[in-house]
Design a protein around this motif. Structure first.
Motif, PDB file in Angstrom:
ATOM      1  N   ASP A 287       0.331  -0.780   0.019  1.00  0.00           N
ATOM      2  CA  ASP A 287      -0.203  -0.171   0.328  1.00  0.00           C
ATOM      3  C   ASP A 287       0.646   1.256   0.261  1.00  0.00           C
ATOM      4  O   ASP A 287       0.656   2.516  -0.251  1.00  0.00           O
ATOM      5  CB  ASP A 287      -0.896  -0.121   1.114  1.00  0.00           C
ATOM      6  CG  ASP A 287      -1.752  -1.098   1.540  1.00  0.00           C
ATOM      7  OD1 ASP A 287      -2.041  -1.661   0.059  1.00  0.00           O
ATOM      8  OD2 ASP A 287      -2.603  -1.664   2.819  1.00  0.00           O
ATOM      9  N   VAL A 288       2.274   0.983  -0.212  1.00  0.00           N
ATOM     10  CA  VAL A 288       3.068   2.332   0.153  1.00  0.00           C
ATOM     11  C   VAL A 288       4.004   2.757  -1.060  1.00  0.00           C
ATOM     12  O   VAL A 288       4.553   1.620  -2.049  1.00  0.00           O
ATOM     13  CB  VAL A 288       4.160   2.063   0.970  1.00  0.00           C
ATOM     14  CG1 VAL A 288       5.294   3.530   0.991  1.00  0.00           C
ATOM     15  CG2 VAL A 288       3.413   2.135   2.874  1.00  0.00           C
ATOM     16  N   PRO A 289       3.327   3.520  -2.057  1.00  0.00           N
ATOM     17  CA  PRO A 289       4.421   3.491  -3.232  1.00  0.00           C
ATOM     18  C   PRO A 289       6.109   3.657  -3.354  1.00  0.00           C
ATOM     19  O   PRO A 289       6.476   3.765  -2.103  1.00  0.00           O
ATOM     20  CB  PRO A 289       3.752   4.830  -3.735  1.00  0.00           C
ATOM     21  CG  PRO A 289       3.326   5.545  -3.020  1.00  0.00           C
ATOM     22  CD  PRO A 289       2.562   4.426  -1.515  1.00  0.00           C
ATOM     23  N   PRO A 290       6.655   3.469  -4.059  1.00  0.00           N
ATOM     24  CA  PRO A 290       7.473   2.910  -4.233  1.00  0.00           C
ATOM     25  C   PRO A 290       8.392   4.808  -3.828  1.00  0.00           C
ATOM     26  O   PRO A 290       7.644   6.404  -4.473  1.00  0.00           O
ATOM     27  CB  PRO A 290       8.471   2.990  -5.089  1.00  0.00           C
ATOM     28  CG  PRO A 290       7.682   2.511  -6.278  1.00  0.00           C
ATOM     29  CD  PRO A 290       6.137   2.594  -5.530  1.00  0.00           C
ATOM     30  N   THR A 291       9.046   5.321  -2.762  1.00  0.00           N
ATOM     31  CA  THR A 291       9.257   6.598  -2.240  1.00  0.00           C
ATOM     32  C   THR A 291      10.836   6.257  -1.540  1.00  0.00           C
ATOM     33  O   THR A 291      11.236   5.658  -1.010  1.00  0.00           O
ATOM     34  CB  THR A 291       8.466   6.727  -0.836  1.00  0.00           C
ATOM     35  OG1 THR A 291       7.021   6.000  -1.418  1.00  0.00           O
ATOM     36  CG2 THR A 291       8.206   8.051   0.140  1.00  0.00           C
TER      37      THR A 291
ATOM     38  N   PRO B 119       1.847  12.830  -4.229  1.00  0.00           N
ATOM     39  CA  PRO B 119       0.933  12.489  -3.148  1.00  0.00           C
ATOM     40  C   PRO B 119       2.584  12.377  -2.425  1.00  0.00           C
ATOM     41  O   PRO B 119       2.861  11.316  -2.375  1.00  0.00           O
ATOM     42  CB  PRO B 119      -0.167  12.245  -2.942  1.00  0.00           C
ATOM     43  CG  PRO B 119      -0.496  11.357  -4.467  1.00  0.00           C
ATOM     44  CD  PRO B 119       0.584  11.981  -5.320  1.00  0.00           C
ATOM     45  N   LEU B 120       1.573  12.549  -0.861  1.00  0.00           N
ATOM     46  CA  LEU B 120       2.921  11.873  -0.035  1.00  0.00           C
ATOM     47  C   LEU B 120       1.931  11.138   0.659  1.00  0.00           C
ATOM     48  O   LEU B 120       0.049  10.588   0.482  1.00  0.00           O
ATOM     49  CB  LEU B 120       2.588  13.557   1.148  1.00  0.00           C
ATOM     50  CG  LEU B 120       2.730  13.004   2.584  1.00  0.00           C
ATOM     51  CD1 LEU B 120       4.640  12.588   2.258  1.00  0.00           C
ATOM     52  CD2 LEU B 120       2.225  13.552   3.693  1.00  0.00           C
ATOM     53  N   PRO B 121       2.868   9.995   0.086  1.00  0.00           N
ATOM     54  CA  PRO B 121       1.730   8.931   0.856  1.00  0.00           C
ATOM     55  C   PRO B 121       1.241   8.311   2.104  1.00  0.00           C
ATOM     56  O   PRO B 121       1.970   9.346   2.746  1.00  0.00           O
ATOM     57  CB  PRO B 121       3.210   7.301   0.426  1.00  0.00           C
ATOM     58  CG  PRO B 121       4.197   7.913  -0.265  1.00  0.00           C
ATOM     59  CD  PRO B 121       3.991   9.983   0.190  1.00  0.00           C
ATOM     60  N   ALA B 122       0.314   8.152   1.750  1.00  0.00           N
ATOM     61  CA  ALA B 122      -0.242   7.436   2.979  1.00  0.00           C
ATOM     62  C   ALA B 122       0.076   6.253   4.111  1.00  0.00           C
ATOM     63  O   ALA B 122       0.269   5.054   3.008  1.00  0.00           O
ATOM     64  CB  ALA B 122      -2.174   7.351   3.243  1.00  0.00           C
TER      65      ALA B 122
ATOM     66  N   PRO C 272       7.147   5.553 -11.415  1.00  0.00           N
ATOM     67  CA  PRO C 272       8.575   5.950 -11.447  1.00  0.00           C
ATOM     68  C   PRO C 272       8.311   6.838  -9.009  1.00  0.00           C
ATOM     69  O   PRO C 272       6.825   6.666  -9.113  1.00  0.00           O
ATOM     70  CB  PRO C 272       7.961   7.579 -11.734  1.00  0.00           C
ATOM     71  CG  PRO C 272       7.289   7.122 -12.645  1.00  0.00           C
ATOM     72  CD  PRO C 272       6.727   5.484 -12.660  1.00  0.00           C
ATOM     73  N   GLU C 273       9.719   7.217  -8.346  1.00  0.00           N
ATOM     74  CA  GLU C 273       9.098   7.231  -6.837  1.00  0.00           C
ATOM     75  C   GLU C 273       8.429   8.667  -6.954  1.00  0.00           C
ATOM     76  O   GLU C 273       8.673   9.399  -7.561  1.00  0.00           O
ATOM     77  CB  GLU C 273      10.270   6.484  -6.008  1.00  0.00           C
ATOM     78  CG  GLU C 273      11.656   7.413  -6.369  1.00  0.00           C
ATOM     79  CD  GLU C 273      13.013   6.531  -5.856  1.00  0.00           C
ATOM     80  OE1 GLU C 273      12.699   5.613  -5.643  1.00  0.00           O
ATOM     81  OE2 GLU C 273      14.229   8.021  -6.144  1.00  0.00           O
ATOM     82  N   VAL C 274       8.374   8.737  -5.728  1.00  0.00           N
ATOM     83  CA  VAL C 274       7.824   9.618  -4.932  1.00  0.00           C
ATOM     84  C   VAL C 274       8.729  10.101  -3.948  1.00  0.00           C
ATOM     85  O   VAL C 274       9.872   9.182  -3.419  1.00  0.00           O
ATOM     86  CB  VAL C 274       6.157   9.543  -3.894  1.00  0.00           C
ATOM     87  CG1 VAL C 274       5.597  10.971  -3.503  1.00  0.00           C
ATOM     88  CG2 VAL C 274       5.272   9.138  -5.336  1.00  0.00           C
ATOM     89  N   THR C 275       9.744  11.255  -4.473  1.00  0.00           N
ATOM     90  CA  THR C 275      10.437  11.773  -3.404  1.00  0.00           C
ATOM     91  C   THR C 275      10.221  12.975  -1.999  1.00  0.00           C
ATOM     92  O   THR C 275       9.185  14.009  -3.192  1.00  0.00           O
ATOM     93  CB  THR C 275      11.861  12.613  -3.501  1.00  0.00           C
ATOM     94  OG1 THR C 275      12.314  11.621  -4.874  1.00  0.00           O
ATOM     95  CG2 THR C 275      12.742  13.159  -2.668  1.00  0.00           C
ATOM     96  N   VAL C 276       9.931  12.489  -1.068  1.00  0.00           N
ATOM     97  CA  VAL C 276       9.368  13.576   0.363  1.00  0.00           C
ATOM     98  C   VAL C 276      10.226  13.676   0.739  1.00  0.00           C
ATOM     99  O   VAL C 276      12.080  13.310   1.479  1.00  0.00           O
ATOM    100  CB  VAL C 276       8.855  12.255   1.154  1.00  0.00           C
ATOM    101  CG1 VAL C 276       8.365  13.281   2.319  1.00  0.00           C
ATOM    102  CG2 VAL C 276       7.921  11.638   0.393  1.00  0.00           C
TER     103      VAL C 276
END
Length: 228
Positions: free
Chosen positions: A169-173, A221-224, A191-195
């Motif tokens: 449930d968590v995208p590549p981050t 968006p910010l992963p939940a 493509p990964e999310v960058t936080v």
């Protein structure tokens, strides 16, 4: 490499900081709401004491808790106690944890925690350190995520990133404070999310203590995150 001896000293230091801070409260303050929904400060302190005993059980080859229901009942039973009783229990249970750790002969062995989770005995002191530091913040008595020891905050960020690695449930981050970077979530099939953010805000988001509104997010968006 995990240094259990270092972590046991750090647990003791963190416990003394917590006891010193809580010792400045009064009985009425212990009954007030903590930062954890549905828990007073007394609930947090009772949980800390019972968690120390539970991890001593782990060292000694017993289940952490008799059952989830028994764990919850013990916390509810102990939460209303006055300040002196809470302080004594946290202090005495912490000493029992340290004595159980001192008797461990094989730090490489696998131990059973809650919910089917296993780990090496050498990582249990760090798990206890997490409990003491984050629940000190949860008490809402002036100790904030920004005040956590830098080494602890970095290790806990990596620990939590590892916990969510591979979670469906968590995208590549990619998580970064501008100096260090960690990866978590599913394998990078998209493509990964960058936080990006400060150390305290990143840790607060990963640990469910902050909503992530002060973080910068690119690539989506910010992963939940799932609850811990």
């Amino acid at each position: 490499m995990t240094d259990h001896a270092h972590d046991l000293v750090s647990v003791q230091d963190a416990t003394e900081r917590l006891l010193s801070a809580v010792g400045k409260l009064d009985n009425a303050s212990v009954t007030e709401q903590s930062r954890l929904p549905g828990w007073s400060r007394g609930h947090v302190l009772a949980h800390l004491a019972r968690n120390a005993d539970a991890l001593a059980n782990v060292f000694e080859g017993r289940p952490m808790y008799v059952s989830a229901e028994a764990r919850d009942a013990d916390i509810e039973r102990d939460a209303p106690r006055p300040l002196d009783a809470q302080l004594a229990d946290v202090r005495e249970s912490a000493a029992r944890f340290q004595r159980a750790a001192a008797a461990v002969a094989d730090w490489t062995r696998t131990v059973a925690l809650r919910g089917g989770v296993t780990d090496t005995a050498s990582r249990v002191p760090f798990r206890r350190w997490i409990e003491v530091e984050l629940h000190h913040v949860d008490l809402g008595i002036g100790y904030e995520l920004e005040e956590l020891p830098a080494q602890f905050a970095e290790r806990e960020t990596g620990f939590l990133a590892e916990r969510f690695t591979g979670h469906p449930d968590v995208p590549p981050t990619r998580i970064t404070d501008g100096t260090r970077a960690w990866r978590t979530g599913r394998a990078a099939d998209v493509p990964e999310v960058t936080v990006t953010g400060g150390r305290a805000d990143l840790l607060g988001w990963l640990a469910g203590r902050r909503d992530g509104s002060d973080l910068t997010v690119t690539g989506g968006p910010l992963p939940a995150l799932p609850p811990l």
